[in-house]
Design a protein around this motif. Structure first.
Motif, PDB file in Angstrom:
ATOM      1  N   LEU A  22       0.815  -1.211   0.000  1.00 51.01           N
ATOM      2  CA  LEU A  22       0.000   0.000   0.000  1.00 51.01           C
ATOM      3  C   LEU A  22       0.853   1.267   0.000  1.00 51.01           C
ATOM      4  CD1 LEU A  22      -2.831  -1.132   2.443  1.00 51.01           C
ATOM      5  CD2 LEU A  22      -3.066  -0.628   0.003  1.00 51.01           C
TER       6      LEU A  22
ATOM      7  N   ARG B 119       1.987   1.802  -3.567  1.00 48.49           N
ATOM      8  CA  ARG B 119       0.874   2.315  -4.367  1.00 48.49           C
ATOM      9  C   ARG B 119       0.584   3.782  -4.040  1.00 48.49           C
ATOM     10  NH1 ARG B 119      -1.932   2.580  -8.944  1.00 48.49           N
ATOM     11  NH2 ARG B 119      -0.492   4.299  -8.671  1.00 48.49           N
ATOM     12  N   SER B 120       0.643   4.145  -2.766  1.00 48.43           N
ATOM     13  CA  SER B 120       0.290   5.505  -2.347  1.00 48.43           C
ATOM     14  C   SER B 120       1.294   6.542  -2.822  1.00 48.43           C
ATOM     15  CB  SER B 120       0.176   5.553  -0.821  1.00 48.43           C
ATOM     16  OG  SER B 120      -0.854   4.713  -0.359  1.00 48.43           O
TER      17      SER B 120
ATOM     18  N   ALA C 261       1.133  12.686  -5.035  1.00 47.84           N
ATOM     19  CA  ALA C 261       1.320  12.084  -3.723  1.00 47.84           C
ATOM     20  C   ALA C 261       2.390  12.787  -2.894  1.00 47.84           C
ATOM     21  CB  ALA C 261       1.673  10.606  -3.868  1.00 47.84           C
TER      22      ALA C 261
ATOM     23  N   ILE D 113       0.855   6.177   3.894  1.00 44.42           N
ATOM     24  CA  ILE D 113      -0.242   5.621   3.098  1.00 44.42           C
ATOM     25  C   ILE D 113      -1.403   6.606   3.041  1.00 44.42           C
ATOM     26  CG2 ILE D 113      -2.002   3.806   2.985  1.00 44.42           C
ATOM     27  CD1 ILE D 113       0.042   1.906   4.256  1.00 44.42           C
TER      28      ILE D 113
ATOM     29  N   THR E 290      -2.306   9.359  -0.404  1.00 43.02           N
ATOM     30  CA  THR E 290      -3.584   9.011  -1.022  1.00 43.02           C
ATOM     31  C   THR E 290      -4.573  10.161  -0.909  1.00 43.02           C
ATOM     32  OG1 THR E 290      -3.242   6.671  -0.471  1.00 43.02           O
ATOM     33  CG2 THR E 290      -5.483   7.344  -1.035  1.00 43.02           C
ATOM     34  N   SER E 291      -4.643  10.777   0.270  1.00 43.71           N
ATOM     35  CA  SER E 291      -5.577  11.886   0.485  1.00 43.71           C
ATOM     36  C   SER E 291      -5.255  13.073  -0.422  1.00 43.71           C
ATOM     37  CB  SER E 291      -5.533  12.321   1.960  1.00 43.71           C
ATOM     38  OG  SER E 291      -5.932  11.270   2.809  1.00 43.71           O
TER      39      SER E 291
ATOM     40  N   LEU F 165     -11.867   7.972   1.972  1.00 46.42           N
ATOM     41  CA  LEU F 165     -10.904   7.184   1.205  1.00 46.42           C
ATOM     42  C   LEU F 165     -11.541   6.259   0.167  1.00 46.42           C
ATOM     43  CD1 LEU F 165      -8.087   6.240   3.747  1.00 46.42           C
ATOM     44  CD2 LEU F 165      -8.029   7.905   1.899  1.00 46.42           C
TER      45      LEU F 165
END
Length: 458
Positions: free
Chosen positions: A194, A197-198, A204, A276, A280-281, A299
């Motif tokens: 994760l 990915r983030s 990001a 993470i 993402t946010s 999310l």
């Protein structure tokens, strides 16, 4: 009865013969420490109070108050070789200290009654994410409120407690240790997947900068209190879990090294959680200050916009579920160990009856977040929030204060059990006697809202 160093569990009244292996204990203790709160609370407060500057402050607080109290709890547990109440009685030769110890047992039980509700939410969301049902309606706030208003949270809470009870019933080495030896490495794999990915999402890096860029101008008296509170609560202190786990630790295990490993594991998990959540946010323009709402209502919108979002969303909620389940297991073991010692119950019976009772007590919490009990309030709080407030912000700090007073002023062989060198023992005892009690009192005053607003908990 089993040999004391066998590592096998006894099913006959009491837990005195049950033992962790050295590696199993550290993994289990880390599993108890890392929880849901670290996933959404720590990243937010870090960003709010100075990023990397607050992170450094948190490390200092962890060293000053967290690890010394953790070491004290482990030492009391191993020295007393009993539950969170019996260990105090055996070491002090006074039944009155057993009453103080029982407070933490009650606190662990009450925390479990509502924590298992949130754990149930995570499993439900993992399933509907993998099945893509979660993303069929873009109104994720409505989806969550509709779910919370139904009777489903009760069923998921029962499912969580059934899993938890089954693990605890299998004993220390055959159940709790084996469970954590599987889930904690699995959690590490999910964290790595994760975080990759983030941080590779477009935009990001803005989230990484928000999380880790030091801003010392934001360090205030309040930020110190927040860091103190999170350092205390993130290690599961004051709720009898580490004390109970300490009673299962082998004599050859270094408690100082174990405490350091648990603190490092908790710190690493919090750091990765932030790496993470924030990337993402920021990548999807989500406000990262929504607490639990961020996880269940914000999310999902980010996951829906990702390639293979259902898969990554499902992995994220599985990560939360693992963090929750390793904590529910440690919480349940506290009253189960007490029931075994107090009423000479077999582990199976103690686990069964404690699990059933916790399910019953947890129903009002499960139905108070938009459900049938949502209109019922105590002191202006929902049943869920009231139990959370009393257990997390009153009972836990008081439990931690009891540990410092007992270790610093009552129990004369604390240093011998802790296994510290003369110099380290003097430093530890100075902290436990003069610094930690003051800081724990400050945590209590702040978390209970007496000197400023703010609520903490796992």
């Amino acid at each position: 009865m089993q040999n004391q160093t066998s590592g096998k569990s006894s099913d006959q009244g009491g837990s005195a013969t049950e033992r962790f292996s050295s590696s199993g204990f550290i993994l289990t203790a880390i599993g108890s420490a890392v929880g849901l709160g670290n996933m959404w609370k720590f990243p937010y407060i870090t960003g709010k109070y100075g990023g990397a500057a607050f992170f450094l402050l948190f490390i200092i607080c962890l060293l000053v108050v967290g690890l010394p109290v953790l070491l004290a709890e482990l030492a009391i547990g191993r020295g007393g070789r009993g539950n969170a109440s019996t260990s105090f009685i055996r070491l002090s030769k006074s039944k009155y200290w057993g009453g103080f110890g029982f407070l933490s047992i009650f606190g662990a039980f009450m925390i479990l009654s509502f924590y298992s509700v949130v754990a149930g939410w995570t499993i439900h969301y993992a399933i509907i994410s993998f099945s893509n049902v979660l993303f069929q309606d873009a109104d994720y706030t409505h989806r969550f409120t509709s779910f919370a208003a139904s009777g489903m949270p009760v069923l998921w809470q029962v499912a969580v407690m059934a899993i938890t009870g089954a693990v605890v019933a299998k004993g220390v080495s055959g159940g709790i240790e084996k469970f954590n030896k599987i889930l904690i490495p699995g959690m590490l794999v999910l964290l790595i997947v994760l975080i990759v990915r983030s941080v590779t999402l477009p935009g990001a890096m803005a989230g990484v900068e928000f999380f880790l860029k030091p801003d010392f101008s934001k360090l205030t008296t309040e930020s110190v209190l927040v860091a103190l509170g999170h350092a205390f609560f993130s290690l599961s202190l004051g709720m009898g879990t580490m004390l109970t786990y300490g009673s299962y630790v082998e004599r050859r295990q270094s408690l100082g090294q174990a405490a350091a490993a648990v603190g490092a594991g908790d710190l690493l998990y919090a750091l990765i959680a932030g790496l993470i959540i924030f990337p993402t946010s920021f990548a999807f323009g989500i406000e990262p200050s929504q607490g639990a709402g961020l996880v269940f209502m914000a999310l999902p919108a980010a996951f829906s916009a990702m390639p293979l979002g259902g898969v990554f969303g499902g992995l994220f909620f599985i990560l939360l579920a693992i963090a929750a389940l390793t904590s529910t297991v440690s919480l349940l073991e506290v009253p189960v160990a007490y029931a075994m010692d107090k009423w000479r119950l077999s582990r199976n019976k103690a686990a069964l009856w404690t699990t059933v009772l916790c399910c019953i007590v947890g129903v009002p919490s499960a139905l108070s977040v938009g459900g049938a009990f949502s209109g019922f309030t105590i002191a202006g709080k929902s049943f869920f929030d009231f139990v959370d407030f009393v257990a997390s912000n009153i009972i836990l700090p008081v439990g931690g204060l009891i540990v410092t007073i007992f270790t610093g002023y009552v129990w004369k062989k604390a240093g011998e059990e802790a296994g510290l060198t003369n110099g380290m023992f003097k430093l530890w005892m100075f902290v436990i006697r003069y610094i930690a009690p003051v800081l724990v009192i400050l945590i209590f005053l702040y978390s209970s809202g007496i000197i400023s607003g703010g609520e903490y908990g796992k």
